[in-house]
Design a protein around this motif. Structure first.
Motif, PDB file in Angstrom:
ATOM      1  N   UNK A 285     121.150  42.861 -27.268  1.00 38.42           N
ATOM      2  CA  UNK A 285     122.361  42.738 -26.459  1.00 38.42           C
ATOM      3  C   UNK A 285     122.704  41.253 -26.276  1.00 38.42           C
ATOM      4  N   UNK A 286     123.998  40.966 -26.271  1.00 41.39           N
ATOM      5  CA  UNK A 286     124.480  39.612 -25.965  1.00 41.39           C
ATOM      6  C   UNK A 286     125.082  39.624 -24.565  1.00 41.39           C
ATOM      7  N   UNK A 287     124.526  38.807 -23.672  1.00 39.22           N
ATOM      8  CA  UNK A 287     124.939  38.811 -22.263  1.00 39.22           C
ATOM      9  C   UNK A 287     125.610  37.493 -21.896  1.00 39.22           C
ATOM     10  N   UNK A 288     126.494  37.573 -20.915  1.00 34.72           N
ATOM     11  CA  UNK A 288     127.074  36.389 -20.288  1.00 34.72           C
ATOM     12  C   UNK A 288     126.548  36.321 -18.858  1.00 34.72           C
ATOM     13  N   UNK A 289     125.759  35.285 -18.567  1.00 36.96           N
ATOM     14  CA  UNK A 289     125.206  35.099 -17.223  1.00 36.96           C
ATOM     15  C   UNK A 289     125.980  33.979 -16.540  1.00 36.96           C
ATOM     16  N   UNK A 290     126.448  34.232 -15.332  1.00 33.41           N
ATOM     17  CA  UNK A 290     127.282  33.259 -14.628  1.00 33.41           C
ATOM     18  C   UNK A 290     126.487  32.017 -14.219  1.00 33.41           C
ATOM     19  N   UNK A 291     127.182  30.869 -14.240  1.00 32.05           N
ATOM     20  CA  UNK A 291     126.570  29.602 -13.830  1.00 32.05           C
ATOM     21  C   UNK A 291     126.103  29.682 -12.378  1.00 32.05           C
ATOM     22  N   UNK A 292     124.914  29.163 -12.125  1.00 30.73           N
ATOM     23  CA  UNK A 292     124.371  29.143 -10.771  1.00 30.73           C
ATOM     24  C   UNK A 292     123.599  30.386 -10.394  1.00 30.73           C
ATOM     25  N   UNK A 293     123.657  31.433 -11.238  1.00 27.99           N
ATOM     26  CA  UNK A 293     122.955  32.680 -10.929  1.00 27.99           C
ATOM     27  C   UNK A 293     121.906  33.012 -11.985  1.00 27.99           C
ATOM     28  N   UNK A 294     121.498  31.995 -12.746  1.00 23.38           N
ATOM     29  CA  UNK A 294     120.582  32.225 -13.861  1.00 23.38           C
ATOM     30  C   UNK A 294     119.219  32.750 -13.413  1.00 23.38           C
ATOM     31  N   UNK A 295     118.677  32.191 -12.344  1.00 24.47           N
ATOM     32  CA  UNK A 295     117.332  32.587 -11.909  1.00 24.47           C
ATOM     33  C   UNK A 295     117.311  34.049 -11.468  1.00 24.47           C
ATOM     34  N   UNK A 296     118.213  34.402 -10.575  1.00 18.40           N
ATOM     35  CA  UNK A 296     118.247  35.780 -10.060  1.00 18.40           C
ATOM     36  C   UNK A 296     118.539  36.778 -11.180  1.00 18.40           C
ATOM     37  N   UNK A 297     119.481  36.427 -12.055  1.00 16.28           N
ATOM     38  CA  UNK A 297     119.869  37.355 -13.125  1.00 16.28           C
ATOM     39  C   UNK A 297     118.735  37.569 -14.119  1.00 16.28           C
ATOM     40  N   UNK A 298     118.108  36.501 -14.580  1.00 18.78           N
ATOM     41  CA  UNK A 298     117.029  36.654 -15.569  1.00 18.78           C
ATOM     42  C   UNK A 298     115.808  37.338 -14.960  1.00 18.78           C
ATOM     43  N   UNK A 299     115.535  37.091 -13.678  1.00 17.36           N
ATOM     44  CA  UNK A 299     114.434  37.806 -13.010  1.00 17.36           C
ATOM     45  C   UNK A 299     114.714  39.311 -12.981  1.00 17.36           C
ATOM     46  N   UNK A 300     115.962  39.666 -12.687  1.00 11.70           N
ATOM     47  CA  UNK A 300     116.331  41.088 -12.642  1.00 11.70           C
ATOM     48  C   UNK A 300     116.263  41.721 -14.036  1.00 11.70           C
ATOM     49  N   UNK A 301     116.645  40.958 -15.056  1.00  9.43           N
ATOM     50  CA  UNK A 301     116.569  41.475 -16.428  1.00  9.43           C
ATOM     51  C   UNK A 301     115.112  41.725 -16.820  1.00  9.43           C
TER      52      UNK A 301
END
Length: 685
Positions: free
Chosen positions: A127-143
């Protein structure tokens, strides 16, 4: 000066209280300073990446993918289920998979294999994802929580998240190693258990104030946050050491404590001022970098050196006068043997040292400019989860770096020709554009906005180019150049590109231009300070040759060992090493100049080496320890490379100042006498 110190003595308690209060306020203020981990934000406004990102943010609602997620052992239906869960994660703005390109109601056997294999292969879904700036830590932890051991993540968002998570813990780890080492070095170099505490408190207060005053800037780069506090501590400890050693000498001569401090400040003031000025103006050169990570670090170091200087001149004397009895009560014998006689032993090698340094000078100068450079954060180590995930994804689906092209909207036929030319570029695997995804026959006005928003904004058309290259290097940068030239052929300067490889390509071009400017400014500003300090034309030239030799030898080692070097680290250290270690040469040359007024040149240089080698070794060992600890503790390639170069550079500077500089001073003694204002050198036998 004595009058000023007398007034400081009168108000010493108020001075100590004021500095401590400011430090407490600053320690709270630094909590409100944010740290920026996005290198693209530090490119100049005229860089193509900067312009393209501004347009993307204003014109388009859908972002470009910056993360890849691979999941093992899944069917198509299971992959679609994972996609819906990925879309639901906070911070993930968009997810692209096979179903966005083809109708999955059609059997996979009837779809082009090349198209399928970019997203689904061997029961693995990518999958190709777009992660918003400033939310990288929370988003990648959830992934990671979602995919567990069945998945792997790679991409710019994960790199940013990893850097953010490691920065805080690594800084604390570095400090926990460094402070005991500095205390040990200071204990060995003094005769009081309490004296090192005075050094660290004085400079520590200036470091905390420097960090706190960043609240007026609002934001600092991750390089500044990691490097500036520790570098400020290491570089400016010398000022405190100069002052308290002078104070100790006057007390041994039975001066009253307040008078001893007045005389100590008067005597050490020129040396401290000269050392601070060379470092201050050397670091000022960094503020002229167009790549603003360098200027951000330079501004913080300049501010830090100024605050350290003020703290040593005002706060340290007041603090010492308030608590000098602690120094008296904690006296101990010297742990270091006398350095008397070292001058004679060093001078026996003076001819050899001159031959060796001059033999290395030209090859080192040529080699340091031929080193293989990298311009980004590089890849994570294979031993980390991020590093192993990247290898796993590339083993299954190959390398992948998207490039986005923005062109003026309106001419569909021209867009179709451009898309066709882009598809023919080597290493381009596919081009996603309206004209080849939806179709140039159907006018966009007749389609739902959800189908066109990815490709069209009010003024621009967007094409996403998928390449099978890495983020940087000759091949990726070659692809970027070809894409830009192809787009410019149709649209001229109105065509813009962006993406991680484009950003790194712009960083490369920017820092290459910065290199010449920063190096010239560093040498010129330090030379002016040295000319004013020594009132001489020859001494500054000799000192610059000495320290610049150490800089070139240091920066040439990666070439001879066939290792790549992060260019930002190379550029910063070429300034920092010169600015930070020229103090050693100043200390030795100033002492030689004073001794030379009383005795012949050979005796003067021997006496100087006997008296100053230990002081120089203390400064060099502290700075070298700082560098090597940054290298060992940081996972960030830029910070790590700065640490390694700084640690090695401080040791090389110590060697050339103690071995090579005395030989130069002896060889050029007559020239120094003739080109120094009021040299008044001893003329007897």
């Amino acid at each position: 000066m004595i009058g000023i110190v007398a007034r400081m003595t009168k108000y010493k308690k108020w001075i100590v209280f004021s500095f401590i209060l400011i430090a407490i306020i600053s320690s709270v203020a630094q909590l409100f300073v944010s740290v920026n981990y996005r290198m693209v934000d530090y490119l100049p406004d005229d860089a193509q990446s900067t312009q393209a990102i501004d347009i993307m943010d204003q014109e388009f609602t859908t972002a470009v993918p910056n993360t890849r997620v691979m999941i093992h052992d899944v069917t198509v239906q299971e992959a679609l289920n994972y996609k819906s869960q990925l879309v639901a994660i906070d911070g993930v703005s968009d997810v692209v998979w096979l179903d966005d390109l083809v109708d999955l109601k059609t059997p996979l056997e009837m779809i082009e294999p090349e198209l399928i294999e970019d997203y689904y292969k061997d029961n693995k879904a990518l999958f190709s994802l777009s992660v918003r700036d400033g939310e990288e830590v929370a988003a990648t932890d959830a992934i990671y929580e979602l995919v567990g051991d069945k998945g792997a993540i790679a991409g710019e968002a994960l790199d940013t998240a990893t850097s953010q998570k490691m920065a805080g813990t690594e800084t604390l780890y570095a400090a926990s190693l460094l402070i005991p080492i500095i205390i040990l070095i200071l204990v060995l170099s003094t005769t009081s258990w309490a004296e090192p505490v005075f050094f660290l408190v004085a400079i520590g207060v200036s470091v905390v104030i420097n960090l706190g005053t960043n609240v007026f800037i609002g934001e600092v780069s991750f390089v500044t946050q990691s490097v500036a506090p520790i570098l400020q501590l290491a570089v400016s400890l010398d000022y405190a050491i100069f002052l308290l050693h002078s104070f100790s000498d006057y007390r041994k001569k039975k001066y009253h404590v307040e008078e001893a401090m007045q005389l100590a400040v008067k005597k050490s003031f020129p040396t401290i001022t000269a050392s601070a000025a060379t470092t201050f103006f050397g670091f000022t050169a960094l503020t002229f970098m167009n790549f603003e990570i360098g200027s951000d670090l330079g501004f913080n170091l300049v501010k830090g050196i100024f605050l350290s200087y003020v703290t040593v001149i005002l706060f340290l004397p007041a603090l010492t006068l308030c608590f000098y009895k602690w120094i008296d009560k904690t006296q101990h014998k010297s742990f270091v043997p006398s350095f008397k006689g070292i001058g004679g032993r060093v001078l026996k090698m003076r001819v050899l040292s001159v031959i060796v340094v001059f033999a290395l000078l030209i090859p080192s100068f040529l080699a340091q400019s031929q080193t293989a450079f990298t311009y980004g954060l590089g890849e994570q180590p294979e031993t980390t989860r991020a590093g192993s995930d990247l290898l796993e994804i590339e083993a299954s689906f190959g390398a992948f770096t998207p490039i986005v092209v923005l062109v003026p909207k309106g001419d569909v036929a021209k867009e179709a020709k451009l898309a066709q030319d882009l598809e023919e570029i080597e290493h381009v695997t596919s081009v996603m554009a309206y004209v080849n995804t939806v179709g140039s026959v159907i006018p966009s006005e007749y389609l739902d906005e959800s189908m066109t928003s990815e490709f069209f904004s009010e003024h621009y058309s967007r094409m996403i180019i998928n390449t099978d290259t890495g983020k940087e290097g000759d091949v990726p940068f070659g692809v970027v150049e070809t894409v830009q030239q192809t787009a410019a052929h149709y649209y001229g300067d109105e065509a813009l590109t962006l993406g991680e490889s484009v950003t790194l390509y712009d960083i490369k071009n920017t820092v290459m231009r910065d290199n010449t400017v920063v190096n010239i400014l560093t040498v010129v500003t330090i030379a002016i300070v040295l000319i004013i300090t020594f009132r001489s034309v020859s001494i500054p030239l000799i000192l610059l040759i000495t320290i610049q030799s150490a800089v070139w030898i240091n920066l040439s080692i990666p070439y001879f060992t066939a290792t790549s070097l992060v260019f930002v680290g190379y550029l910063i250290i070429s300034t920092v090493q010169l600015a930070a270690t020229v103090d050693y040469a100043i200390l030795l040359s100033d002492a030689y100049k004073e001794n030379r007024r009383k005795m012949p040149s050979l005796r003067a240089i021997k006496k100087t080496l006997d008296e100053k080698t230990f002081s120089i070794s203390v400064s060099a060992s502290i700075l070298s320890s700082v560098g090597y600890i940054l290298w060992l503790t940081s996972s960030n390639p830029i910070v790590s490379s700065i640490g390694l170069l700084l640690g090695r550079g401080a040791l090389l500077a110590f060697v050339v100042v103690v071995c090579f500089l005395p030989a130069l001073l002896l060889m050029t003694d007559r020239w120094i006498s003739r080109t120094t204002y009021r040299a008044n050198f001893y003329e007897g036998e």
